[in-house]
Design a protein around this motif. Sequence first.
Motif: not given
Length: 615
Positions: A158-163, A183-187, A203-204
Amino acid sequence: MEKRTVISFSLFIVLFLVIVGAIQYLRIHSLHTLLPNVAEQQMNIDQLKSDASAKAGEHQLQIYLVRDEGDLAVETADNLRHGLQYAKLDVREVSPGAVGSIAPSPYTIIIFTGEDSSRWPFVAMKRYVEQGGNLVFANRFKDPAWNALTGIEEIGEYVPDVYGLNFEETIFPGYVDLNPPDDLFVHSVVDFAIADDANVMLSAEGFPILWEYGVGEGNVLYWNTTITNQKMIRGLFVQTLGTMPPAFVTAQAAIKLMYIDDFPAPVMDGKMKDVSATPLDKSVKDFFAEDWWEDMVDLAKDDDVIYTGAMIGTYEEEMELVDEQLIKRGEFPMLYFGRKLIAHGGEIGLHGYNHQSLVTADEPIDPTYGYIPWKDKDEMKRSLLQAESVFANYFPAETLKSYVPPSNALNRTGVDAIAEALPELRTIASLYTGEPESGDFVQEFEFDATHPNLYHFPRVTSDYGEERGSIFQMVDAIANFGVFSHFIHPDDVIDPDRAFGRDWDTMFTSLRKIVHDVRDQYPHLEAYTQHYATEKMITYQQADLNVTFDESTVYLAGEGLVNPSHFTIRLKPGQSLETGKFDFGTVEQWEADRPLYLVKLTSANAEIDIKGEAQ
């Protein structure tokens, strides 16, 4: 003789000065009571007449939403259900145990939410997809047993804080790429390795966020993210869903709404060069009358918008002014800006007696506002009635139809006060997204659960800027159901923090670009005041739409449809619709990598031929 002439002339001068003075006094104080009333623009929300003889196709889109347990599953399911319903797509909720009995079809889509794949019937779903069904995984999960369906070859961590969010293809016109530090989306994603024949659509930061994968005769969409529980992804989810079946239709409410909050309102003293970054040697009052308002009028004419204002009685914190004092303070803004706003087709709604949000001490609100809580509902009601008396003094033929909460903060006590004090008021317009825990009044487009005549119509975006996250949200609401709902504050110009050091010319240039781009890219959106936007939205939501398909035809029909009605039709690559004018309305092609069309319906039913073969 000469003496008599002098006396007559002197009397004439005195009389002339008295008349001029009286006119001036009346002009400022009570001439409005002698002038014809200005009236709000009347608009009709017409409906198409239904046709009982309308033909129907063999196939109808079937969407099933698997309602699972767990916070992510519940939040995602609730969010997607709203987005699908706003687009007038019928959706049925099923449990994981019942989903295995759904028959496969190219026109059937099953959506799984959450991460508990152990509850999902793999064997049944594999057979369903291989035989032509469509399957969507709306959240990332780890389970190698499902790799054959998802196109996943290796499962990492798992990879947190993907912007951010990047488009690998144009799905719907107007969307913009978002990159860190947006930072509208933080995956939260999983570091997957996916099959070479999986087609990445989003993608992000180098991670695949959405891809499609073919299995047998069916299709799979996999969302490697947790953001599908957020409102600002609804439109994109709906539009990507449309890539799966042979043809796909969504509805558009086609509404364009522009709010000016704190307008009309008392104007501060001082000169622009002393209180703002706008270096004009003129008073704030003259600036708003001669520069700001005239620019806003030009914008409305050039780019087809109609303003709804939200009036303020006073900026004083305490409710100490009596009606006559409020009326006195409102003379200039109401007589000058209020009459002009209505004369240009606009509407005046209510922001409040003052700029104190209608919340009590035990209800949440951001403490940095420094607002004084109201004692109780009765005090709120008294303030609302006083503000209404100011409005009625200047516009006796009109009624207040909409309310905007100061700072978009409101709670149930305030809603009850509004409904009881102003029973003719129809709409509360606050925020589509926000932070309820800080007091933001976040809404859906719906009637109030307690007061059935009161409708919630949230605003989606705000400000004079071109912040990419805001543009994304604006486009997503249009992609979802065809609504542009934006608000600005005039006093941003004279607030150094909210102006971010910009002068009026810079701020206006940014605002003009936003509004111009909306008119350019989405000319089907029709300009309304809040009152008529509400009535159209209600009509849109209550209408019955029936969309069916044959292999080479799309059939549109319905009852109670708005006249005209607008729809998007998405086809497979290699296929097309003929564009132009027809007996049922018009068809035009939109810019997207896969065939996407806008249909304007002026008849209650249509048969639209699909040309070409799907690739």
